[in-house]
Design an enzyme around this catalytic site. Sequence first.
Site, PDB file in Angstrom:
ATOM      1  N   LYS A   1      33.384 -92.049  73.944  1.00 23.84           N
ATOM      2  CA  LYS A   1      34.470 -92.845  74.503  1.00 23.84           C
ATOM      3  C   LYS A   1      35.665 -91.949  74.739  1.00 23.84           C
ATOM      4  CE  LYS A   1      36.472 -97.313  73.814  1.00 23.84           C
ATOM      5  NZ  LYS A   1      36.209 -98.610  73.199  1.00 23.84           N
TER       6      LYS A   1
ATOM      7  N   GLY B   1      30.277 -97.231  81.167  1.00 17.30           N
ATOM      8  CA  GLY B   1      31.182 -98.316  81.522  1.00 17.30           C
ATOM      9  C   GLY B   1      32.612 -97.851  81.480  1.00 17.30           C
TER      10      GLY B   1
ATOM     11  N   GLY C   1      36.379 -99.176  80.386  1.00 19.71           N
ATOM     12  CA  GLY C   1      37.193-100.196  79.731  1.00 19.71           C
ATOM     13  C   GLY C   1      38.615-100.092  80.209  1.00 19.71           C
ATOM     14  N   THR C   2      39.471-100.864  79.579  1.00 18.53           N
ATOM     15  CA  THR C   2      40.869-100.906  79.970  1.00 18.53           C
ATOM     16  C   THR C   2      41.551 -99.571  79.723  1.00 18.53           C
ATOM     17  OG1 THR C   2      40.653-102.829  78.540  1.00 18.53           O
ATOM     18  CG2 THR C   2      42.526-102.761  80.028  1.00 18.53           C
TER      19      THR C   2
ATOM     20  N   ASP D   1      42.216-105.813  66.288  1.00 19.12           N
ATOM     21  CA  ASP D   1      41.743-106.258  67.608  1.00 19.12           C
ATOM     22  C   ASP D   1      40.368-106.905  67.513  1.00 19.12           C
ATOM     23  OD1 ASP D   1      41.953-106.738  70.287  1.00 19.12           O
ATOM     24  OD2 ASP D   1      41.395-104.718  70.905  1.00 19.12           O
TER      25      ASP D   1
ATOM     26  N   VAL E   1      33.483 -94.837  78.989  1.00 14.95           N
ATOM     27  CA  VAL E   1      32.454 -94.637  77.977  1.00 14.95           C
ATOM     28  C   VAL E   1      31.235 -93.975  78.623  1.00 14.95           C
ATOM     29  CG1 VAL E   1      31.003 -95.751  76.236  1.00 14.95           C
ATOM     30  CG2 VAL E   1      33.279 -96.659  76.715  1.00 14.95           C
TER      31      VAL E   1
ATOM     32  N   ALA F   1      39.666 -96.731  78.379  1.00 18.65           N
ATOM     33  CA  ALA F   1      38.726 -95.653  78.107  1.00 18.65           C
ATOM     34  C   ALA F   1      37.536 -95.710  79.054  1.00 18.65           C
ATOM     35  CB  ALA F   1      38.234 -95.746  76.671  1.00 18.65           C
TER      36      ALA F   1
HETATM   37  P1  ADP Z   1      35.870-103.030  76.956  1.00 17.27           P
HETATM   38  O1  ADP Z   1      36.244-103.236  75.514  1.00 17.27           O
HETATM   39  O2  ADP Z   1      36.963-103.302  77.920  1.00 17.27           O
HETATM   40  O3  ADP Z   1      34.543-103.619  77.322  1.00 17.27           O
HETATM   41  P2  ADP Z   1      35.118-100.376  76.216  1.00 17.27           P
HETATM   42  O4  ADP Z   1      35.973 -99.207  76.544  1.00 17.27           O
HETATM   43  O5  ADP Z   1      35.022-100.759  74.793  1.00 17.27           O
HETATM   44  O6  ADP Z   1      35.686-101.482  77.135  1.00 17.27           O
HETATM   45  O7  ADP Z   1      33.662-100.153  76.735  1.00 17.27           O
HETATM   46  C1  ADP Z   1      33.319-100.126  78.094  1.00 17.27           C
HETATM   47  C2  ADP Z   1      31.827-100.341  78.218  1.00 17.27           C
HETATM   48  O8  ADP Z   1      31.124 -99.249  77.632  1.00 17.27           O
HETATM   49  C3  ADP Z   1      31.338-101.561  77.473  1.00 17.27           C
HETATM   50  O9  ADP Z   1      31.347-102.712  78.237  1.00 17.27           O
HETATM   51  C4  ADP Z   1      29.927-101.178  77.084  1.00 17.27           C
HETATM   52  O10 ADP Z   1      29.031-101.479  78.137  1.00 17.27           O
HETATM   53  C5  ADP Z   1      29.983 -99.678  76.931  1.00 17.27           C
HETATM   54  N1  ADP Z   1      30.060 -99.274  75.507  1.00 17.27           N
HETATM   55  C6  ADP Z   1      31.174 -99.173  74.738  1.00 17.27           C
HETATM   56  N2  ADP Z   1      30.893 -98.746  73.496  1.00 17.27           N
HETATM   57  C7  ADP Z   1      29.548 -98.578  73.452  1.00 17.27           C
HETATM   58  C8  ADP Z   1      28.616 -98.143  72.437  1.00 17.27           C
HETATM   59  N3  ADP Z   1      29.011 -97.810  71.195  1.00 17.27           N
HETATM   60  N4  ADP Z   1      27.303 -98.093  72.759  1.00 17.27           N
HETATM   61  C9  ADP Z   1      26.888 -98.442  74.001  1.00 17.27           C
HETATM   62  N5  ADP Z   1      27.692 -98.842  74.990  1.00 17.27           N
HETATM   63  C10 ADP Z   1      29.018 -98.918  74.739  1.00 17.27           C
END
Ligand code: ADP
Length: 312
Positions: free
Chosen positions: A37, A14, A16-17, A134, A21, A19
Site C-alpha cells: 500500500k 486498487g 483508495g482515497t 476508522d 494498492v 493510497a
Molecule cells: P479503500 O479503503 O478506499 O477501499 P484501500 O486503499 O484500502 O482503499 O484499498 C484499495 C483497494 O485495494 C481495495 O478496494 C482492495 O481491493 C485492495 N486491497 C487493499 N488492501 C488489500 C489487502 N491487504 N489485500 C488485498 N487487496 C487489498
Amino acid sequence: EDEKRKYVKGKKLGEGTYANVYLGHVRHDPATLVAIKKIKVQQQYLDGMAPDAVRELKYLRELCHPNIISLLSVFSSKDQNLNLVLEYLPLGDLEMLIRDVDRVRYGAGDIKAWMGMLARAVWFCHDNHVLHRDIKPNNLLIAADGDVKLADFGLARSFADPGRRMTANVITRWYRPPELLFGARHYGGAVDVWSVGMVFAELIIRAPFLAGNTEVEQIALICKQIGTPTEDCWPGVSQLREYTVPADVVPVWGKEAYMGRFGAVGPDGVDLLVRTVALDPKKRITAREMLEHRWWRTDPKPTRKEDLPRKS
Ligand code: ADP
C-alpha cells in the site's frame, strides 16, 4: 532500504482515497503474496512528520493478532512515498457481504461470529494502547479461512492527510461518535467502540444505521435515533467546542425501542448494541466488557469461521 528490497511489486490491485494498492511477493519466496500500500504523502507534510509516523507504524508491526491485518514491513520509496507491506487478503471485506443482499444470506450466528472477531481485535488494540480510529465494514477484510481482519489503521490516513481532517471525516462520518462530532480533543478507546456499534447495527439491518450527508445531519440523526446528548445523560457535553444539537430534545431510547429493528440478534444482542452506542463515552461499554457480555454465550452459537458466508 533493505526492507524495500525484500519485496517485489506487481500489478495494481486498487486505488483508495489516499493510497494505491499493489500486489507483491517476497523476493526470495514468490509464493508468499503481499499487498503493498503506497500512501500518497503530500510533499509539504513530509518534513518532520515522516520519521514520527514511520516510527508509530513500526509499533503497529508488533500488533500480532489473528483478527488484525499483519503489517509486515514499512519503508519509504525514492519518491518519498510511504509503503506499507500487508498480508494479502483477496476475499474482499464485510461491506461487500452486507451489500450483496441478493446473493449473500447470513443470520444471527454469523453476525455473532463476525462481531466476536471484531470485538477481540479492538480489545487487543486497546490493550496495547493503540486506537484504530476508522472502524467500518470496508476496513474489515476477510481471510481465506473466514477470519475477519481489522485493517487500515486511521493513523496511516492522518499521515497522508494531516491538515485535512474535514476531508477525512467525509469517509468515516457515519461511524463517528458524538464526542468527535462535537470536537473533543481528548478521546479514547470509546471512539472505536461506537464505530463497532455502528458496524453491529449495519450487519443487522444491512444498511448503514446513521448515514448523515453532513456533520450537522450526522448529529441530528444521532439525536433522533439514539437520543439527544444533554447534560443530563452526559455531564460536560455542552462544554465541548462544537456542541450543538437540534432544539427538540429527544430522550435517550431504551432497549425496547431497538427491538423492532434490531431484534434479529435477540434481547441480549440488543442489550450489547445499546451499550456500545451510549452517548457519554464514559458510560459506553469498553472492548473488554464487550467480550464479557452474555450475548456471546446465549444461543445461537457463533458460526464456525470456516462455515461463514463468503463472496460468491
Ligand atoms: P479503500 O479503503 O478506499 O477501499 P484501500 O486503499 O484500502 O482503499 O484499498 C484499495 C483497494 O485495494 C481495495 O478496494 C482492495 O481491493 C485492495 N486491497 C487493499 N488492501 C488489500 C489487502 N491487504 N489485500 C488485498 N487487496 C487489498
